[in-house]
Design an enzyme around this catalytic site. Structure first.
Site, short mmCIF file in Angstrom:
data_model
loop_
_atom_site.label_atom_id
_atom_site.label_comp_id
_atom_site.label_asym_id
_atom_site.label_seq_id
_atom_site.Cartn_x
_atom_site.Cartn_y
_atom_site.Cartn_z
N HIS A 149 6.23 0.59 2.96
CA HIS A 149 4.78 0.71 2.76
C HIS A 149 4.28 -0.35 1.78
O HIS A 149 3.30 -1.06 2.06
CB HIS A 149 4.46 2.12 2.26
CG HIS A 149 3.01 2.38 2.03
ND1 HIS A 149 2.22 3.03 2.96
CD2 HIS A 149 2.19 2.09 0.99
CE1 HIS A 149 0.99 3.13 2.50
NE2 HIS A 149 0.94 2.56 1.30
N GLU A 150 4.93 -0.44 0.63
CA GLU A 150 4.48 -1.40 -0.37
C GLU A 150 4.72 -2.84 0.06
O GLU A 150 3.95 -3.74 -0.30
CB GLU A 150 5.15 -1.11 -1.72
CG GLU A 150 4.85 0.27 -2.29
CD GLU A 150 3.37 0.61 -2.37
OE1 GLU A 150 2.55 -0.31 -2.49
OE2 GLU A 150 3.04 1.81 -2.31
N HIS A 173 1.69 -3.95 1.94
CA HIS A 173 0.65 -4.46 1.04
C HIS A 173 1.00 -5.86 0.55
O HIS A 173 0.15 -6.78 0.54
CB HIS A 173 0.51 -3.53 -0.16
CG HIS A 173 -0.20 -2.24 0.12
ND1 HIS A 173 -1.49 -2.19 0.60
CD2 HIS A 173 0.20 -0.95 -0.05
CE1 HIS A 173 -1.86 -0.93 0.72
NE2 HIS A 173 -0.85 -0.16 0.35
N GLU A 190 -4.55 -1.12 3.55
CA GLU A 190 -3.77 0.05 3.98
C GLU A 190 -3.36 -0.06 5.43
O GLU A 190 -2.32 0.46 5.84
CB GLU A 190 -4.58 1.33 3.74
CG GLU A 190 -3.78 2.60 3.81
CD GLU A 190 -2.77 2.76 2.68
OE1 GLU A 190 -1.91 3.67 2.77
OE2 GLU A 190 -2.81 1.98 1.70
#
Length: 489
Positions: free
Chosen positions: A254-255, A258, A284
């Site tokens: 997820h990170e 980003h 996101e």
């Protein structure tokens, strides 16, 4: 030197100082000694004063009045600077500094209150944060909805009303899908304990598999995983849980989503308003498509299964198909960041409604825990067992990030749109994902979305990449197809 050139030279220095200020926050959440919190609050406040003074410098207004943009890049830079200038000049410098100082202190209070399961100890400083953000919103909003003024910080152009309508369209189908799934036998859950260094070893492989450049970043641990930075310095964090390695793995992916957005922006935009993600919703969309449509796909989880077998030996899951179902298992839970794809947005909708009520004054801070617990029981059918699983689980409100939560669901909606276009553009993608090769997917995202940074508005950014305007329909269709397959619906 032209007015535009003078403005951009000044802006580059402001952007650089903003990165330094943000790095103070990264350090506070990762490496800063606990006793340094009061001093760090003063340091944050000092940097906020410096940045506020630059952002309302009268010369910025003069340059904006006379600058003549040549080309789309210059026009977009001026759009961002003008928007920020007009917004910032409405907010007193003392209020900005007090917000930064208070939220810096509030983060430490929240962390301790969460550890102590003590909501009462957090409420006084949360009240201060809410009061300050209401004051800021009133200064910016004028005759419009104060909540929209806060939302505009994270998703320019969005309104509470428009998002409320989109979320209202999501809720019935999500709720129906959840109910149908929970009537079926659940896939096998992961059990046992998993060594932390081994989790982190796989986590690092995952970061690199999804294209994270460690030469321009680093991976650390934090209570609440996050990413920070842009351009040549983009850092991520993850966390470990001895009984839930998926928490570590998918927090990392997820990170990285980003971080990949920030690392993928065209170098010509470095330290300019275009040199960072255009909105949190678009941001996101990258983290969620990396994490879910790619990272939780049947093809990629097959590779991950092999990695876990190599590290942990036989951990009780029979084969790749069973592992895919386990990774995507829908089950009761309290934590938003650990929620499955079906229920995740229901967690966000809860927060969206509560924070709108806080800012409008319809909900008192002292009643927040009861309102959270009541809403959670109504939405999920069981009671919150402790504050760290309820109102104290997220860091956002301690940091004053009102208007941030809805961008999580908006990002899922955007990711649904992007996934359709990506799959059309790369028809053999699953063959690559089965070998942990994400390069065609991440390359498509970089070329069609990431490289442009803030060149376009959020809606224009998604429309350009996906080929159509954002809609919740692709997300719902993706979820219904995926989980109907897993659960035999």
């Amino acid at each position: 030197m032209s007015a535009y050139d003078a403005l951009m030279q000044f802006q580059r220095e402001t952007e650089a100082l903003g990165q330094i200020a943000g790095r103070l926050g990264w350090d506070q959440k990762t490496m800063m000694p606990e006793g340094a919190t009061p001093q760090r609050a003063e340091e944050h406040g000092a940097m906020a004063n410096i940045l506020h003074a630059r952002r309302i410098d009268p010369r910025v207004g003069e340059w904006l009045a006379t600058a003549e943009p040549v080309g789309d890049v210059a026009a977009a830079n001026l759009r961002h600077i003008k928007r920020n200038y007009e917004r910032t000049t409405k907010v007193p410098a003392a209020l900005t500094a007090e917000l930064v100082r208070t939220t810096s202190l509030a983060h430490g209070v929240w962390a301790q209150s969460r550890a102590d399961e003590d909501v009462a100890s957090f409420l006084p400083i949360l009240q201060k944060v809410v009061d300050l953000r209401r004051e800021e919103a009133a200064a910016v909003a004028g005759n419009t909805d104060p909540y929209d003024a806060l939302l505009d910080d994270y998703e320019p152009g969005a309104t509470g009303e428009s998002l409320g309508a989109m979320f209202a369209a999501l809720r019935p189908r999500l709720t129906a899908l959840r109910s149908a799934i929970l009537e079926q036998p659940a896939p096998q859950a992961l059990s046992g304990t998993f060594d932390e260094p081994m989790q982190l070893a796989i986590s690092e492989k995952l970061a690199f598999a999804f294209g994270y450049s460690i030469q321009n970043g680093r991976i650390d641990k934090a209570v609440h995983p996050f990413s920070f930075g842009s351009g040549l310095d983009v850092r991520i964090t993850t966390r470990t849980n001895p009984t839930d390695p998926f928490n570590c793995f998918y927090s990392t992916i997820h990170e990285v989503g980003h971080a990949a957005y920030e690392q993928g922006i065209d170098a010509q935009h470095l330290l300019t308003p275009l040199g960072r993600g255009v909105s949190m919703g678009v941001h996101e969309s990258q983290s969620r498509i990396y994490e879910n449509q790619l990272g939780r796909s049947r093809a990629f989880t097959g590779w991950l299964y092999g990695q876990m077998r190599d590290q942990f030996g036989d951990f009780g899951i029979a084969d790749e198909d069973a592992f895919y179902a386990t990774v995507n298992r829908v089950s009761d839970g309290f934590i938003r960041t650990e929620a499955d794809e079906v229920q995740y947005n229901l967690h966000v909708l809860l927060r969206f409604d509560l924070e709108r009520a806080l800012i409008s004054g319809d909900l008192a801070v002292n009643d927040l825990e009861a309102a959270w617990n009541d809403r959670f029981a109504a939405d999920f059918g069981y009671a919150v067992d402790k504050p760290s699983n309820g109102v104290l689980q997220d860091v956002h409100w301690s940091q004053g990030l009102f208007g941030y939560f809805p961008t999580y669901t908006l990002g899922n909606v955007y990711a649904g749109c992007l996934n359709v276009a990506l799959r059309d553009a790369v028809p053999g993608l699953d063959d690559d994902l089965a070998q942990s090769d994400t390069s065609k997917a991440t390359g498509w995202l970089r070329v069609n979305l990431q490289q442009f940074g803030g060149l376009r508005t959020p809606v224009e950014t998604i429309t350009h990449a996906a080929g159509s305007a954002p809609s919740e329909a692709p997300l719902l269709e993706y979820l219904e197809a995926k989980f109907s397959d897993i659960y035999g619906l």
